[in-house]
Design an enzyme around this catalytic site. Structure first.
Site, PDB file in Angstrom:
ATOM      1  N   ASN A  16      -5.959   3.656 -42.731  1.00 48.63           N
ATOM      2  CA  ASN A  16      -5.639   2.334 -43.260  1.00 48.63           C
ATOM      3  C   ASN A  16      -6.163   1.314 -42.254  1.00 48.63           C
ATOM      4  O   ASN A  16      -5.575   1.123 -41.188  1.00 48.63           O
ATOM      5  CB  ASN A  16      -4.130   2.186 -43.444  1.00 48.63           C
ATOM      6  CG  ASN A  16      -3.751   0.858 -44.076  1.00 48.63           C
ATOM      7  OD1 ASN A  16      -4.521  -0.099 -44.067  1.00 48.63           O
ATOM      8  ND2 ASN A  16      -2.548   0.787 -44.622  1.00 48.63           N
ATOM      9  N   VAL A  17      -7.269   0.659 -42.579  1.00 48.22           N
ATOM     10  CA  VAL A  17      -7.920  -0.219 -41.608  1.00 48.22           C
ATOM     11  C   VAL A  17      -7.110  -1.473 -41.314  1.00 48.22           C
ATOM     12  O   VAL A  17      -7.403  -2.171 -40.330  1.00 48.22           O
ATOM     13  CB  VAL A  17      -9.341  -0.615 -42.081  1.00 48.22           C
ATOM     14  CG1 VAL A  17     -10.242   0.599 -42.172  1.00 48.22           C
ATOM     15  CG2 VAL A  17      -9.305  -1.396 -43.393  1.00 48.22           C
ATOM     16  N   TYR A  68     -13.330 -12.918 -51.953  1.00 44.26           N
ATOM     17  CA  TYR A  68     -14.310 -11.922 -51.510  1.00 44.26           C
ATOM     18  C   TYR A  68     -15.420 -12.585 -50.700  1.00 44.26           C
ATOM     19  O   TYR A  68     -15.813 -12.098 -49.631  1.00 44.26           O
ATOM     20  CB  TYR A  68     -14.890 -11.203 -52.723  1.00 44.26           C
ATOM     21  CG  TYR A  68     -15.874 -10.116 -52.365  1.00 44.26           C
ATOM     22  CD1 TYR A  68     -15.440  -8.872 -51.940  1.00 44.26           C
ATOM     23  CD2 TYR A  68     -17.245 -10.341 -52.435  1.00 44.26           C
ATOM     24  CE1 TYR A  68     -16.335  -7.871 -51.595  1.00 44.26           C
ATOM     25  CE2 TYR A  68     -18.153  -9.355 -52.097  1.00 44.26           C
ATOM     26  CZ  TYR A  68     -17.693  -8.121 -51.680  1.00 44.26           C
ATOM     27  OH  TYR A  68     -18.593  -7.141 -51.331  1.00 44.26           O
TER      28      TYR A  68
END
Length: 254
Positions: free
Chosen positions: A60-61, A165
Site C-alpha cells: 500500500n503505497v 488526476y
C-alpha cells in the site's frame, strides 16, 4: 542497446505491478537481467509477467510503514536496491463541478503521496550503495490541461480523466525535478515518463473522438512505455536527470 544482461546484478522495485504498464515494466526489466520485485495493493497474485525472475508482494503505497517494510525486505533479502519505478496509481473521470472531496483525496493520496513515499524510502539505500535510478509515471494530463474539449462536447469530459488526476500527475512531474537536483550529487538520477492514452483496462471507454486527435493514429501500448523506462534506468541515461519524457504519439509536444 538493450542486451539480455543489461541489468545483471541490479535489483528493481516496480509498484503498481498488477496493472498493464506495471506488468510490462517488470517483465522488461527481468528480461534484461534485473532481479525484480513487483508490488501492488490488490491483485498481487495477478502479476505474472512470464518470467520466473519476478517476485511479487502486496504494498500500500499510501502507508509509510508499509513502504518502509518493503524497502527493508528488499535490501535485506536481495542485498541492494538499484531501480525504483513508481507506476502505482489510479485514474479518475468526470468534471470538476461534480468531483467529490473524497475522490480528490483518494487520487492525490495514491498518485502523489504514494509516489513521494516510495521515492523518499529509496533515497537512503541508494545513497548507501553510491547511486540508483528512480523513474516516476506521470501523464500527458499533467501537462495539457486534459484531453477533453468540453466547449465542443461536454460528454467527452465525463468519460475522460479529471482535474484531480491531472493535478496529481503534474505534482509527480515537479517532484521529479526537485528530487533530481537534490539527489544528483549522490549518483541518483530521477526522471519521469509521461504517457499519453495507452490501451488498457482503464481506457476502454476513452472517447473515439479523442483517439482521433492522436497524430500517430492510435493509442499507445504498455510495452512502449516500458521501453522508455528501460532507457531511463540504463547506464546510457546517466547524464539525464529531471527529465519528463513524453510517450504520447504526438498528442502533446513541449
Amino acid at each position: 542497446m538493450f542486451t539480455a544482461d543489461l541489468y545483471a546484478g541490479k535489483v528493481a522495485l516496480v509498484t503498481g505491478g498488477a496493472g498493464g504498464i506495471g506488468r510490462a515494466v517488470a517483465a522488461a526489466l527481468a528480461a534484461h537481467g534485473a532481479r525484480v520485485v513487483a508490488a501492488d495493493l490488490d491483485g498481487a497474485d495477478r502479476i505474472d509477467p512470464a518470467c520466473t525472475d519476478v517476485q511479487t508482494l502486496r504494498l500500500n503505497v499510501t502507508r509509510r510503514d508499509d513502504v518502509a517494510r518493503v524497502m527493508a525486505d528488499i535490501t535485506a533479502t536481495l542485498g541492494r536496491f538499484d531501480i525504483l519505478v513508481n507506476v502505482a496509481g489510479v485514474v479518475s473521470m468526470g468534471s470538476a463541478e461534480h468531483l467529490q472531496e473524497a475522490e480528490w483525496d483518494r487520487v492525490i493520496d495514491i498518485n502523489l503521496k504514494g509516489t513521494f513515499l516510495c521515492c523518499q524510502a529509496a533515497i537512503e539505500p541508494m545513497r548507501r550503495q553510491g547511486g540508483g535510478r528512480i523513474i516516476n509515471l506521470g501523464s500527458v494530463i499533467g501537462k495539457n490541461g486534459g484531453n477533453p474539449r468540453p466547449w465542443i462536447d461536454p460528454a467527452e469530459q465525463e468519460r475522460a480523466s479529471n482535474v484531480a488526476y491531472g493535478v496529481s500527475k503534474a505534482g509527480v512531474h515537479i517532484m521529479t525535478s526537485f528530487l533530481a537536483k537534490e539527489l544528483a550529487a549522490s549518483g541518483i538520477t530521477v526522471n519521469a515518463v509521461a504517457p499519453g492514452p495507452v490501451a488498457s483496462a482503464m481506457t476502454t471507454n476513452f472517447p473515439p473522438s479523442l483517439k482521433n486527435l492522436i497524430p500517430v493514429g492510435r493509442m499507445g501500448a504498455a510495452d512502449e512505455v516500458a521501453a522508455a523506462v528501460l532507457f531511463l534506468a540504463s547506464p546510457q541515461a546517466g547524464f539525464i536527470t529531471g527529465e519528463v519524457l513524453d510517450v504520447n504519439g504526438g498528442i502533446w509536444c513541449d
